[in-house]
Write an enzyme that holds these catalytic residues in place. Sequence first.
Site, PDB file in Angstrom:
ATOM      1  N   ARG A  18       0.856  -1.249  -0.024  1.00 49.28           N
ATOM      2  CA  ARG A  18       0.095   0.104   0.018  1.00 49.28           C
ATOM      3  C   ARG A  18       0.888   1.483   0.118  1.00 49.28           C
ATOM      4  NH1 ARG A  18      -5.089  -1.868   0.669  1.00 49.28           N
ATOM      5  NH2 ARG A  18      -5.068  -3.889   2.091  1.00 49.28           N
ATOM      6  N   TYR A 100      -3.544 -10.443  -5.181  1.00 49.97           N
ATOM      7  CA  TYR A 100      -3.710 -10.273  -3.699  1.00 49.97           C
ATOM      8  C   TYR A 100      -4.428 -10.890  -2.778  1.00 49.97           C
ATOM      9  CZ  TYR A 100      -4.012  -7.027   0.544  1.00 49.97           C
ATOM     10  OH  TYR A 100      -3.755  -6.746   1.779  1.00 49.97           O
ATOM     11  N   ARG A 287      -8.100  -7.021  14.043  1.00 44.31           N
ATOM     12  CA  ARG A 287      -8.621  -7.174  12.628  1.00 44.31           C
ATOM     13  C   ARG A 287      -9.375  -8.541  12.708  1.00 44.31           C
ATOM     14  NH1 ARG A 287      -5.953  -8.773   8.864  1.00 44.31           N
ATOM     15  NH2 ARG A 287      -4.007  -8.940  10.041  1.00 44.31           N
ATOM     16  N   ARG A 325     -10.866  -7.943   5.160  1.00 45.86           N
ATOM     17  CA  ARG A 325     -10.917  -8.968   4.135  1.00 45.86           C
ATOM     18  C   ARG A 325     -12.280  -9.873   3.935  1.00 45.86           C
ATOM     19  NH1 ARG A 325      -5.246 -11.814   5.677  1.00 45.86           N
ATOM     20  NH2 ARG A 325      -4.022  -9.756   5.472  1.00 45.86           N
ATOM     21  N   LYS A 393       1.685  -4.292  22.300  1.00 51.49           N
ATOM     22  CA  LYS A 393       2.768  -3.302  22.668  1.00 51.49           C
ATOM     23  C   LYS A 393       1.931  -1.997  23.124  1.00 51.49           C
ATOM     24  CE  LYS A 393       6.608  -5.506  20.732  1.00 51.49           C
ATOM     25  NZ  LYS A 393       7.822  -5.542  19.796  1.00 51.49           N
ATOM     26  N   ASP A 512      46.282 -25.207  -6.270  1.00 51.19           N
ATOM     27  CA  ASP A 512      45.315 -26.054  -5.785  1.00 51.19           C
ATOM     28  C   ASP A 512      45.330 -26.849  -7.115  1.00 51.19           C
ATOM     29  OD1 ASP A 512      43.065 -27.385  -5.081  1.00 51.19           O
ATOM     30  OD2 ASP A 512      41.695 -26.036  -6.023  1.00 51.19           O
ATOM     31  N   ASP A 514      41.976 -29.213  -8.416  1.00 52.16           N
ATOM     32  CA  ASP A 514      40.741 -29.339  -9.317  1.00 52.16           C
ATOM     33  C   ASP A 514      40.144 -27.976  -9.237  1.00 52.16           C
ATOM     34  OD1 ASP A 514      39.666 -32.144  -9.567  1.00 52.16           O
ATOM     35  OD2 ASP A 514      40.608 -32.116  -7.688  1.00 52.16           O
ATOM     36  N   ASP A 694      40.756 -22.545  -5.787  1.00 49.91           N
ATOM     37  CA  ASP A 694      39.181 -22.278  -6.016  1.00 49.91           C
ATOM     38  C   ASP A 694      38.451 -22.623  -4.838  1.00 49.91           C
ATOM     39  OD1 ASP A 694      39.346 -24.921  -6.609  1.00 49.91           O
ATOM     40  OD2 ASP A 694      37.332 -24.781  -7.455  1.00 49.91           O
TER      41      ASP A 694
HETATM   42  C1  GDG Z   1       0.840  -7.353  10.705  1.00 51.48           C
HETATM   43  C2  GDG Z   1       1.297  -8.749  11.523  1.00 51.48           C
HETATM   44  C3  GDG Z   1       2.637  -7.669  12.771  1.00 51.48           C
HETATM   45  C4  GDG Z   1      -6.325  -1.982  14.699  1.00 51.48           C
HETATM   46  N1  GDG Z   1      -7.468  -1.498  14.908  1.00 51.48           N
HETATM   47  C5  GDG Z   1      -7.526  -0.218  14.897  1.00 51.48           C
HETATM   48  C6  GDG Z   1      -6.546   0.111  15.052  1.00 51.48           C
HETATM   49  N2  GDG Z   1      -5.586  -1.090  14.730  1.00 51.48           N
HETATM   50  C7  GDG Z   1      -4.024  -0.855  14.610  1.00 51.48           C
HETATM   51  C8  GDG Z   1      -3.438  -1.288  15.937  1.00 51.48           C
HETATM   52  C9  GDG Z   1      -2.161  -1.828  15.328  1.00 51.48           C
HETATM   53  C10 GDG Z   1      -2.499  -2.321  14.213  1.00 51.48           C
HETATM   54  O1  GDG Z   1      -3.852  -1.826  13.859  1.00 51.48           O
HETATM   55  C11 GDG Z   1      -2.592  -3.920  14.126  1.00 51.48           C
HETATM   56  O2  GDG Z   1      -1.222  -4.292  13.888  1.00 51.48           O
HETATM   57  P1  GDG Z   1      -0.949  -5.948  14.537  1.00 51.48           P
HETATM   58  O3  GDG Z   1       0.491  -6.075  14.870  1.00 51.48           O
HETATM   59  O4  GDG Z   1      -1.629  -6.297  15.949  1.00 51.48           O
HETATM   60  O5  GDG Z   1      -1.674  -6.842  13.413  1.00 51.48           O
HETATM   61  P2  GDG Z   1      -1.530  -6.921  11.813  1.00 51.48           P
HETATM   62  O6  GDG Z   1      -2.582  -6.063  11.030  1.00 51.48           O
HETATM   63  O7  GDG Z   1      -2.001  -8.470  11.645  1.00 51.48           O
HETATM   64  O8  GDG Z   1      -0.175  -6.621  11.367  1.00 51.48           O
HETATM   65  C12 GDG Z   1       1.576  -8.547  12.816  1.00 51.48           C
HETATM   66  C13 GDG Z   1       2.522  -6.220  12.104  1.00 51.48           C
HETATM   67  O9  GDG Z   1       1.996  -6.649  10.846  1.00 51.48           O
HETATM   68  C14 GDG Z   1       3.516  -5.394  12.016  1.00 51.48           C
HETATM   69  O10 GDG Z   1       4.688  -6.176  11.598  1.00 51.48           O
HETATM   70  O11 GDG Z   1       3.042  -7.189  14.264  1.00 51.48           O
HETATM   71  O12 GDG Z   1       1.905  -9.935  13.550  1.00 51.48           O
HETATM   72  O13 GDG Z   1       0.012  -9.658  11.309  1.00 51.48           O
HETATM   73  O14 GDG Z   1      -1.212  -0.985  15.423  1.00 51.48           O
HETATM   74  O15 GDG Z   1      -3.652   0.007  16.750  1.00 51.48           O
HETATM   75  N3  GDG Z   1      -6.045   1.385  15.258  1.00 51.48           N
HETATM   76  C15 GDG Z   1      -7.028   2.382  15.252  1.00 51.48           C
HETATM   77  N4  GDG Z   1      -8.268   1.992  15.052  1.00 51.48           N
HETATM   78  C16 GDG Z   1      -8.843   0.854  15.197  1.00 51.48           C
HETATM   79  O16 GDG Z   1      -9.836   0.239  15.142  1.00 51.48           O
HETATM   80  N5  GDG Z   1      -6.905   3.554  15.182  1.00 51.48           N
END
Ligand code: GDG
Length: 741
Positions: A18, A100, A287, A325, A393, A512, A514, A694
């Site tokens: 994206r 995709y 998600r 999705r 986190k 060497d 070979d 080599d």
């Molecule tokens: C992939 C990997 C890896 C979600 N809902 C809302 C919202 N979010 C934000 C969260 C978070 C992000 O979306 C989701 O990140 P995750 O890491 O939990 O999961 P994936 O989307 O599956 O991401 C994952 C990541 O890539 C990074 O490398 O950690 O394992 O699957 O930031 O806050 N944010 C807002 N409203 C929402 O309703 N504002």
Amino acid sequence: MENLPSRKKGRLIIVAYRLPFKIVRDEQGTSLFQNSGGLVSAVLSLAQGSQNTSYDFEEKIQWVGYTDNTREELEGVKLENENFKAHPVFIDQQLNDNYYEGFCNDLIWPLFHYFPSLAKFNKEYFEAYQEANLLFYEAMKDIIQPDDVIWVHDYQLMMLPDLIRQTFPTNKIGFFFHIPFPSYEIFRLLPTIWRDAIIDGILGADVVGFHTNDFVEYFLKAVRMVIGQGNRMHYVTLNNRIVKVDAFPISIDYKKFNDAYDHPEVVQYRENMRKELKEKIIFSVDRLDYSKGLLNRLNGFERFLEQHKDWHERVSFVMMVVPSRDQIEQYQQMKSDIDQTVGRINAKYGKINWQPILYQYRSMPFEELTGMYSASDVALITPVRDGMNLVCKEYVATRRDRVGVLILSEMAGAAAELGEALIINPTDSQDIADAILKALEMPTEEQTKRMEAMQQRLREYDVFAWTNDFFTQMHMIEQEHDRLRLDYLTDKDIKDIGQKYQHAKNRIFFFDYDGTLVPIVRDPHDAIVTDEVKSLIAELAQRDTVVVISGRDQMFLEKVLGDLPIHLVAEHGALIKMKEKGEWVLNPAYQDGWKESIRSILDLYVKRCPGAFVEEKQTSLAWHYRTAEDQEYALRRAQELAWQLKNFIQPDMSLQIIEGNMVIEVKKTAFNKGTSATSFLDGQSYDFILAMGDDTTDEDMFEALPDTAYTVKVGDALSMAKKHIKNQYAVMELLNTFKEK
Ligand code: GDG
């Protein structure tokens, strides 16, 4: 960081599926809405120089990504804001569906998250994936400049690094993989051509990053199995370059989430929630995805309600599911399962004044999200598989009040860093139920102790440290490449060597066999030195000392070179025939009595690998598999054998395993081509030394010879030798320059 040399100028090109902003077109014209996601802010920090990386990017960040707008719609539109310049990739609907929705989300996503039964292995998907990766390449090939650094992201673009590498051999390319890389048993479910293409594609990068060490190990194993290449300390050596594979656990903008705690809108939201909801709040947000363990979570919560009636009417579980999705059938099915399960649990346990689960299917603005994070007593994060998981986190970072309990699945990459969370197995409802109870009853001091430890870690390794870490590795590999740069002998070098030779009085050559004096051929018995090479060596030997050092046995060397007035060294230094003496002598450092136990292991692997055979030399044992029927299978057996030998061989046995070209050889460590070559220099005063080889075993020789020696590697493999020479024919040309004029 202080020791890094001067910063390099060039632009940063990000490639992700994206673009960093949404393109919205209305009557007023076109507006760009920049995303606030983790990657966008991480990348911005690099560009704004807020990170002390060794790169100093000039100009705006170039960002290559897919857009669903048509080419005509964007004609003449300036796709640029103050941070990014976008280079859209246009993929028509049908291709994108196969690429995709298909290859990426109907195959790679389920497979790599350990849902092989959901994976659709469809040939059209693979073709579309190749085609779409090529479209990304086409969209960027004209913008790449010599010092640009390219950072490719995620499973949608696994073939892109190599596509770029083929035309841009010197640009730095990074690749980061955001989802789990699966164990080989899962990866191998992909048809052979597909997995070859994926591994080759990714290895086009200089640095390949994953979230955890496990993913790194799985990837390295796939590399070993697919292209037969091992690694040393996570460096994979390819023909003429090296690739660093390492773990870079992605993080978040800690400060942004921590600061949000005091934001008036967030404070307001938090207070409202605390007033309106029950005594304790459990929260989750993800998600819509089967990898996120949404049903497992509901089952765990139900078990908790079933077993702890005293908590009824005292706890609210707010479960936010963000649409994702939902055109794909599996996702629709899952959504309907969730709807039903929530309905069932609420109907079973709810009261007029209490709904146990408050379930919403929508996304939330940032203030609401952080408001919920900070209002909740417990965050319940239960993915059955997750690359990292940022939600957990973010929850920790938002808790400026240093209370709240994180319940986290051991299947999330983040679990490796957040050990103070209550770690659960998502398939175990009882485990989840117990953790919920423990979290709800946890004393505040303990919550704070755990929270502080996790916060400290995230503060120190935030998303900016993450990008910094990645780019430091990119820079270090550049230095490593500089160190190992292939420096081919030029005509001038050859002239200089020739002059030095003429002026020298006491000269010695190490060759060497070979691959150096003869080309590599399929059947080693056919590798017979030509009369032309022999006469060149014979002529040299009239004036100079010539030593041929080989891994071959004495009989073979005797047969092909025995009539020349030169020194011969067989079996990597174990057997020596000095020209004056004319007889073969065993190196006194060699001790016998070790072969029996090793031989039985090698024999076992002959039985386990049809076509392989053991060659017993006087001082070493070699397990050859170039004659095996099934090469892929044989390679696997070879790796197993090497692994078993490594475990078996104790340090006091002084044995070394050499993993050569289609052979695994075991020999004594007491000597090698290096010790053997230097033994010829003892007590002598050569003023011209030249060594050529080599093989990997020739590296010992290149390393051991004095600095004044000319060391020449035949071929383009990385080497300790000072110079490279293309092939065995070029060796001939060089030898010709020493001919008496
Ligand atoms: C992939 C990997 C890896 C979600 N809902 C809302 C919202 N979010 C934000 C969260 C978070 C992000 O979306 C989701 O990140 P995750 O890491 O939990 O999961 P994936 O989307 O599956 O991401 C994952 C990541 O890539 C990074 O490398 O950690 O394992 O699957 O930031 O806050 N944010 C807002 N409203 C929402 O309703 N504002």
